[in-house]
Design a protein around this motif. Structure first.
Motif, PDB file in Angstrom:
ATOM      1  N   TYR A  36       2.176   6.164  -2.682  1.00 39.87           N
ATOM      2  CA  TYR A  36       3.141   7.268  -2.743  1.00 39.87           C
ATOM      3  C   TYR A  36       4.268   7.071  -3.759  1.00 39.87           C
ATOM      4  CZ  TYR A  36       0.966   8.235   1.797  1.00 39.87           C
ATOM      5  OH  TYR A  36       0.070   8.481   2.803  1.00 39.87           O
ATOM      6  N   GLY A  37       4.415   5.869  -4.286  1.00 40.47           N
ATOM      7  CA  GLY A  37       5.553   5.581  -5.164  1.00 40.47           C
ATOM      8  C   GLY A  37       5.560   6.445  -6.415  1.00 40.47           C
ATOM      9  N   PRO A  38       6.638   7.187  -6.681  1.00 32.26           N
ATOM     10  CA  PRO A  38       6.646   8.133  -7.796  1.00 32.26           C
ATOM     11  C   PRO A  38       6.878   7.490  -9.162  1.00 32.26           C
ATOM     12  CG  PRO A  38       8.746   8.205  -6.658  1.00 32.26           C
ATOM     13  CD  PRO A  38       7.869   7.271  -5.868  1.00 32.26           C
ATOM     14  N   ASN A  39       7.438   6.269  -9.182  1.00 30.76           N
ATOM     15  CA  ASN A  39       7.768   5.621 -10.448  1.00 30.76           C
ATOM     16  C   ASN A  39       6.578   4.781 -10.914  1.00 30.76           C
ATOM     17  OD1 ASN A  39       8.715   3.818 -12.481  1.00 30.76           O
ATOM     18  ND2 ASN A  39      10.819   4.068 -11.739  1.00 30.76           N
ATOM     19  N   ARG A  40       5.910   5.263 -11.973  1.00 30.20           N
ATOM     20  CA  ARG A  40       4.694   4.590 -12.432  1.00 30.20           C
ATOM     21  C   ARG A  40       4.967   3.158 -12.885  1.00 30.20           C
ATOM     22  NH1 ARG A  40       0.929   5.096 -17.604  1.00 30.20           N
ATOM     23  NH2 ARG A  40      -1.096   4.676 -16.631  1.00 30.20           N
ATOM     24  N   GLU A  41       6.081   2.937 -13.575  1.00 31.75           N
ATOM     25  CA  GLU A  41       6.394   1.593 -14.053  1.00 31.75           C
ATOM     26  C   GLU A  41       6.609   0.631 -12.889  1.00 31.75           C
ATOM     27  OE1 GLU A  41       6.066   0.570 -17.181  1.00 31.75           O
ATOM     28  OE2 GLU A  41       5.313   2.627 -17.442  1.00 31.75           O
ATOM     29  N   LYS A  42       7.214   1.123 -11.816  1.00 31.06           N
ATOM     30  CA  LYS A  42       7.417   0.274 -10.634  1.00 31.06           C
ATOM     31  C   LYS A  42       6.083  -0.003  -9.936  1.00 31.06           C
ATOM     32  CE  LYS A  42      11.855  -0.202 -11.011  1.00 31.06           C
ATOM     33  NZ  LYS A  42      12.404  -1.531 -11.400  1.00 31.06           N
ATOM     34  N   ARG A  43       5.192   0.997  -9.935  1.00 33.06           N
ATOM     35  CA  ARG A  43       3.853   0.759  -9.368  1.00 33.06           C
ATOM     36  C   ARG A  43       3.132  -0.323 -10.166  1.00 33.06           C
ATOM     37  NH1 ARG A  43       3.106   6.365  -9.501  1.00 33.06           N
ATOM     38  NH2 ARG A  43       1.331   6.124 -10.953  1.00 33.06           N
ATOM     39  N   LYS A  44       3.245  -0.241 -11.484  1.00 35.55           N
ATOM     40  CA  LYS A  44       2.586  -1.226 -12.340  1.00 35.55           C
ATOM     41  C   LYS A  44       3.179  -2.626 -12.116  1.00 35.55           C
ATOM     42  CE  LYS A  44       1.676   0.169 -16.642  1.00 35.55           C
ATOM     43  NZ  LYS A  44       1.826   0.876 -17.939  1.00 35.55           N
ATOM     44  N   ILE A  71       0.831  -1.204   0.000  1.00 40.17           N
ATOM     45  CA  ILE A  71       0.000   0.000   0.000  1.00 40.17           C
ATOM     46  C   ILE A  71       0.867   1.256   0.000  1.00 40.17           C
ATOM     47  CG2 ILE A  71      -1.563   1.368   1.447  1.00 40.17           C
ATOM     48  CD1 ILE A  71      -2.983  -0.736  -0.147  1.00 40.17           C
ATOM     49  N   ALA A  72       1.986   1.201   0.709  1.00 37.30           N
ATOM     50  CA  ALA A  72       2.871   2.378   0.784  1.00 37.30           C
ATOM     51  C   ALA A  72       3.337   2.800  -0.604  1.00 37.30           C
ATOM     52  CB  ALA A  72       4.065   2.077   1.685  1.00 37.30           C
ATOM     53  N   TYR A  73       3.821   1.828  -1.392  1.00 42.46           N
ATOM     54  CA  TYR A  73       4.338   2.230  -2.707  1.00 42.46           C
ATOM     55  C   TYR A  73       3.209   2.543  -3.688  1.00 42.46           C
ATOM     56  CZ  TYR A  73       7.802   3.113  -6.212  1.00 42.46           C
ATOM     57  OH  TYR A  73       8.592   3.756  -7.135  1.00 42.46           O
ATOM     58  N   MET A  74       2.103   1.815  -3.601  1.00 44.75           N
ATOM     59  CA  MET A  74       0.987   2.096  -4.519  1.00 44.75           C
ATOM     60  C   MET A  74       0.387   3.473  -4.236  1.00 44.75           C
ATOM     61  SD  MET A  74       1.016  -0.445  -6.488  1.00 44.75           S
ATOM     62  CE  MET A  74      -0.419   0.004  -7.446  1.00 44.75           C
ATOM     63  N   GLU A  81      -4.897   4.002 -14.965  1.00 43.93           N
ATOM     64  CA  GLU A  81      -5.138   2.566 -14.890  1.00 43.93           C
ATOM     65  C   GLU A  81      -5.267   2.166 -13.419  1.00 43.93           C
ATOM     66  OE1 GLU A  81      -1.917   0.674 -16.923  1.00 43.93           O
ATOM     67  OE2 GLU A  81      -2.171   1.880 -18.743  1.00 43.93           O
ATOM     68  N   SER A  82      -5.560   0.889 -13.198  1.00 44.44           N
ATOM     69  CA  SER A  82      -5.752   0.405 -11.823  1.00 44.44           C
ATOM     70  C   SER A  82      -4.538   0.695 -10.947  1.00 44.44           C
ATOM     71  CB  SER A  82      -6.046  -1.096 -11.835  1.00 44.44           C
ATOM     72  OG  SER A  82      -7.266  -1.354 -12.481  1.00 44.44           O
ATOM     73  N   ALA A  83      -3.343   0.588 -11.529  1.00 38.44           N
ATOM     74  CA  ALA A  83      -2.121   0.825 -10.760  1.00 38.44           C
ATOM     75  C   ALA A  83      -1.916   2.293 -10.410  1.00 38.44           C
ATOM     76  CB  ALA A  83      -0.910   0.306 -11.538  1.00 38.44           C
ATOM     77  N   ASP A  84      -2.729   3.172 -10.991  1.00 38.08           N
ATOM     78  CA  ASP A  84      -2.615   4.612 -10.724  1.00 38.08           C
ATOM     79  C   ASP A  84      -3.622   5.099  -9.678  1.00 38.08           C
ATOM     80  OD1 ASP A  84      -0.686   4.987 -12.818  1.00 38.08           O
ATOM     81  OD2 ASP A  84      -2.333   4.879 -14.262  1.00 38.08           O
TER      82      ASP A  84
END
Length: 648
Positions: free
Chosen positions: A207-215, A202-205, A302-305
């Motif tokens: 606040y995580g700034p790197n969209r590719e890493k969130r995905k 949840i922390a990275y989803m 997308e869902s990851a955003d």
């Protein structure tokens, strides 16, 4: 007064469970020889010996959940089929069933609690296949043993998949994230590790700034345990066969036989009525979010955003930043303050006691009312790798009076997966963590405050599944009450009480995107009910899920999403064809909650009335009867809409 909980000697626990099953069989045969049979000489001792077996199996399952190891996995996997076989054989024992019928007909001294025990047992024996031909009994037993093996494997697969993934990131990939999240993720070599453990994910989803890493993280989370696709297919097939053997059209109808709701159609009508009110508002919420993201250069979210841009929009709309609250929500301070709140709300006191525990972070308390110790509570709130994810209440012992007049006091465990404290940094919670704590404590109080004398309907025992969430959801609503927050929200470094401006912002932001949250829960609940109307294969399950999303959802996840493979609530827990219970019980809880709020929150007369009509009665009466005893009438949907900030 209370036994110690021993977390070692798992092999001894296994032997004790096996020995208890054998001694129980002999004891039941002995009890059946009593003449004439009565509640006192049969059902009282029958409840006692089966409560003792339940206590032993709870010890093993609890350790398997909070201190998971190869040894616990091996032993638990061996024991579960044996317990399933034991209870299936017992539930099909014609002599025991006939004894219940004889007592129901001839014993004229039965109390209301005792009648409820008998009614429940006769119903459950019928649902266990008593009266079936022997070949059908054998078939049902085989199905249930196989089902227990599959649910255990489903859960273990999810845990293994969750623990096997980690994402190591550089400073660049975490730039701008809250310091508290960085402290939790920082490795010894200066990198940052994020996992599928819920606090980390949840922390990275969020606040995580790197969209590719969130995905990448989202895909790993939403595709966990792909092998469970075939397992859930077999589970659904077993459930359909089980329902057919018991003369139900489908498993959904079998599931509802022990619930307040009457039919799948009634449940689906309730859910779809709520969806019709919530979806148009959810669509507006999503449009606002999309417009917000587009202004920041993200043409299509997308869902990851979702969590990332929702957090930013929430911050901009309300000046709300979840991270700002964490210094005021240190775990120990929140726990102690929550106890002060419960003392003010319900007249309960908590006294910490020192007793053996399974991990150094676990705390133990005795609950006291009117200077009388009534029960014991264990709190295990921090995330660990050997601990099952999520949060739950596990009841160890119920309150009851045995056949010799001896009183057993209840004991329960509340388990969470909040950020773990380190030697340099305390465990700091998010507002949602506080809601979770209140929720699980609501379950615990329902069990621990019971005054029922019969074990099988004491505390959460015997409570209809679609009402068991009522006290927990009732209590969680108070986590946003200003009068409550000021009791425990203190800065962990300065001791300063949380500023009123922070509270105002949090309360105003409480129902941010609430309609999107409602339709998400409705998606789960409708999906759960529909798949249990038949036994679709793995592909069929996915098709039904997509159809439900077309009906009620406002954003479609990517095609690779297989959330059902980790939907442990229904495939490895007790919520099969019952996930709707959260919304059903929320209807009750909203009405009860506003009866307190509208009287200024703290009203001792109302609190005593709630305690005595609901919490102390456990499962000794139909949940809707108890609700009406408290509220004076049926629940009204307007309160549920008010709670979620949705206009009627």
């Amino acid at each position: 007064m209370f036994p110690e909980f021993k977390s070692d000697n798992l092999s001894e626990k296994e032997k004790s469970i096996e020995a208890k099953m054998e001694s129980n069989k002999k004891e039941v045969e002995s009890l059946l020889k009593n003449s004439p049979l009565s509640f006192a000489n049969f059902l009282k001792p029958y409840q006692t010996i089966h409560t003792e077996l339940s206590d032993l199996s709870t010890e093993l399952s609890h350790i398997h959940s909070v201190k998971n190891s190869e040894e616990s996995q091996t032993i638990y996997t061996r024991v579960i089929p044996k317990l399933t076989e034991y209870y299936t054989d017992l539930g099909q024992n014609e002599s025991v069933y006939n004894a219940f019928l004889e007592i129901q007909k001839s014993d004229k001294t039965l109390t209301k609690e005792q009648k409820k025990v008998l009614d429940n047992e006769i119903r459950d024996f019928r649902l266990s296949g008593v009266g079936l031909a022997q070949d059908k009994k054998d078939k049902l037993k085989d199905l249930r043993i196989r089902h227990s093996e599959l649910t255990n494997q489903f859960s273990q697969n999810v845990l293994n998949a969750t623990n096997s993934f980690e994402m190591i990131l550089s400073e660049e990939d975490v730039k701008g994230m809250p310091e508290g999240e960085l402290v939790a993720a920082r490795t010894e070599d200066g990198k940052y590790k994020f996992t599928l453990q819920f606090p980390s994910y949840i922390a990275y989803m969020t606040y995580g700034p790197n969209r590719e890493k969130r995905k990448e993280l989202y895909k790993a989370y939403s595709t966990r345990a792909p092998e469970n696709g075939k397992i859930l297919e077999e589970i659904l097939k077993i459930k359909k066969e089980e329902a057919s053997l018991l003369d139900f059209k489908n498993y959904a109808e079998l599931s509802l036989a022990t619930k307040v709701a009457d039919t799948p159609e009634q449940v689906l009508g309730f859910l779809r009525n709520l969806a019709a009110k919530a979806k148009p508002i959810a669509e507006k919420e999503l449009k606002t979010l999309r417009d917000f993201a587009k202004e920041r250069g993200q043409e299509e979210i997308e869902s990851a955003d979702l969590m990332f841009y929702s957090e930013q929009l929430k911050k901009e709309t309300f000046d709300y930043e979840e991270e700002k609250y964490r210094p005021y929500l240190e775990k120990e301070s929140v726990t102690k303050g929550t106890f002060r709140f419960l003392e003010s709300l319900l007249g309960i006191q908590f006294q910490e006691v020192k007793t053996p525990v399974w991990h150094p972070s676990v705390l133990c308390y005795d609950l006291v009312i009117d200077k009388e110790v009534r029960s014991r509570l264990y709190l295990d709130l921090e995330a660990r790798k050997d601990k099952k994810g999520g949060a739950w209440m596990h009841n160890w012992k119920p309150h009851f009076i045995d056949e010799k007049g001896k009183e057993t006091l209840p004991i329960a465990f509340v388990i969470g997966n909040f950020p773990a404290a380190t030697k340099d940094h305390p465990s700091l919670l998010k507002p949602n963590d506080v809601v979770t704590l209140f929720h699980e404590l609501g379950h615990a109080l329902h069990h621990l405050l019971s005054r029922v004398g019969e074990a099988f309907v004491s505390g959460v025992n015997g409570v209809e599944w679609d009402a068991v969430e009522f006290p927990s959801q009732f209590l969680e609503n108070f986590a946003y009450e200003p009068k409550v927050l000021t009791l425990f929200a203190k800065h962990y470094q300065t001791g300063e009480t949380i500023p009123q401006s922070f509270i105002d912002v949090m309360v105003n932001a409480k129902n941010f995107q609430s309609a999107m949250g409602v339709v998400r829960q409705l998606e789960f609940a409708i999906f759960d009910m529909l798949i249990h109307l038949d036994s679709p294969n793995e592909e069929g399950v996915q098709k039904i899920l997509e159809q439900v999303r077309d009906e009620v959802s406002v954003i479609k996840p990517p095609s690779f999403n297989r959330f059902q493979n980790s939907f442990s609530h229904i495939f490895a827990g007790g919520y099969a064809a019952g996930y709707y219970s959260y919304k059903w019980a929320e209807l009750l809880s909203a009405n009860a909650y506003f009866s307190f709020v509208d009287k200024g929150v703290f009203d001792l007369k109302l609190a005593e009335h709630f305690r005595k009509t609901v919490l102390e009665k456990g499962g000794s009466e139909n949940a809707m009867v108890l609700f009406r005893d408290f509220y004076g009438k049926d629940p009204e949907i307007e309160a549920l809409l008010r709670l979620n900030g949705i206009a009627a």
